[in-house]
Write a protein that holds these residues in place. Sequence first.
Motif, PDB file in Angstrom:
ATOM      1  N   HIS A 136      -6.931  -4.897   0.892  1.00 33.60           N
ATOM      2  CA  HIS A 136      -6.484  -5.589   1.562  1.00 33.60           C
ATOM      3  C   HIS A 136      -5.925  -6.867   1.152  1.00 33.60           C
ATOM      4  CE1 HIS A 136     -10.079  -6.757   3.177  1.00 33.60           C
ATOM      5  NE2 HIS A 136      -8.753  -7.992   3.741  1.00 33.60           N
ATOM      6  N   ARG A 182       2.531   3.486   4.235  1.00 36.96           N
ATOM      7  CA  ARG A 182       2.319   2.256   2.831  1.00 36.96           C
ATOM      8  C   ARG A 182       3.188   3.170   2.582  1.00 36.96           C
ATOM      9  NH1 ARG A 182      -1.079   0.686   5.405  1.00 36.96           N
ATOM     10  NH2 ARG A 182      -3.085   0.749   5.538  1.00 36.96           N
ATOM     11  N   GLY A 183       4.223   2.981   0.861  1.00 37.94           N
ATOM     12  CA  GLY A 183       4.780   3.510  -0.292  1.00 37.94           C
ATOM     13  C   GLY A 183       6.314   3.197  -0.405  1.00 37.94           C
ATOM     14  N   PHE A 200       2.406  -2.882   7.592  1.00 36.21           N
ATOM     15  CA  PHE A 200       0.821  -2.543   6.734  1.00 36.21           C
ATOM     16  C   PHE A 200      -0.036  -2.104   7.242  1.00 36.21           C
ATOM     17  CE2 PHE A 200      -3.394  -3.358   4.791  1.00 36.21           C
ATOM     18  CZ  PHE A 200      -3.233  -2.129   3.694  1.00 36.21           C
ATOM     19  N   ILE A 254      -9.715   0.382   1.902  1.00 33.27           N
ATOM     20  CA  ILE A 254      -8.541   0.891   3.488  1.00 33.27           C
ATOM     21  C   ILE A 254      -9.062   2.333   4.295  1.00 33.27           C
ATOM     22  CG2 ILE A 254      -6.014   2.118   2.986  1.00 33.27           C
ATOM     23  CD1 ILE A 254      -5.928  -0.691   0.964  1.00 33.27           C
ATOM     24  N   TYR A 255     -10.033   3.566   3.098  1.00 34.53           N
ATOM     25  CA  TYR A 255     -10.389   4.766   3.059  1.00 34.53           C
ATOM     26  C   TYR A 255     -10.972   4.512   4.469  1.00 34.53           C
ATOM     27  CZ  TYR A 255      -7.023   5.375  -0.514  1.00 34.53           C
ATOM     28  OH  TYR A 255      -5.423   5.353  -0.840  1.00 34.53           O
ATOM     29  N   VAL A 304      -3.297  -6.703  -1.281  1.00 32.46           N
ATOM     30  CA  VAL A 304      -1.288  -6.980  -0.407  1.00 32.46           C
ATOM     31  C   VAL A 304      -1.409  -7.845   0.266  1.00 32.46           C
ATOM     32  CG1 VAL A 304      -1.105  -5.238   1.750  1.00 32.46           C
ATOM     33  CG2 VAL A 304      -2.251  -4.027  -0.028  1.00 32.46           C
ATOM     34  N   THR A 313       7.162   0.424   2.347  1.00 33.01           N
ATOM     35  CA  THR A 313       7.242  -0.940   3.217  1.00 33.01           C
ATOM     36  C   THR A 313       8.334  -1.588   2.716  1.00 33.01           C
ATOM     37  OG1 THR A 313       4.206  -0.217   2.457  1.00 33.01           O
ATOM     38  CG2 THR A 313       6.125  -2.870   3.711  1.00 33.01           C
TER      39      THR A 313
END
Length: 233
Positions: free
Chosen positions: A18, A56-57, A51, A197-198, A21, A59
């Motif tokens: 993050h 995602r993808g 975010f 994130i996961y 990002v 943005t």
Amino acid sequence: MVLLAIVFDLDDTLYPEHSYVLSGFGAVAAWADANLGIAADQGFVELRSLFEGGVRGNTFNIWLEGHGLASESSVRKLTQVYREHLPGIEPYPGTVELLEQLRPDYVLGLLTDGYVAAQRKKLAALGLRSYLTDALFTGSYGDGAGKPSSRVFRIILGRLGVAGGEAIYVGDNPMKDFLGARRAGMGTVRVRAREGIYFDREPPTSAHAPDYEVGDLPSLTQVLPRFTTARTS
């Protein structure tokens, strides 16, 4: 066999993704301020909000649409700025100390997906390359070569000079990090950092699950003896 090599994932394994990002959003917001007339502070807050809301993808598409500025060329440019910016990121606490501790006893490597130029800049910004014998960027091997394909795991094993049973892969994403490593004969460890994130993602099948799981990277040392025991018993 004895455990000889440890191969690491990059994003959300050696550092919090993050932070990359947000670093990229800062660069994008600065560019948009200079070229699109969107105030940098406002743009950064809006991008971060998207975010944190799970976008995602797409943005940049959504963000520009909100300002009535969406176009294919603008999205491409923002993506370029994001990918090519100099990251302001740091390793997870204890990462450097862990690598220093492991390096005398193990061959250390890296295997990461993602846009190659961006991944190289991340690794350089983190200052960790000197601890690694080799670093493999799966994007260099063409479409379909990335995780969970076992091909790239076999390649890094060859480059490190070890067999699958002599190595483990340390990652964070149960969707893709462990299946290919398992098929290459490697042991697997998941770093389930709370800010990852996961963090909340569970393996879709038992084949996707890691052998062991730790809550932070320095805790990796607690499970390493289990692999050595398994390979020598």
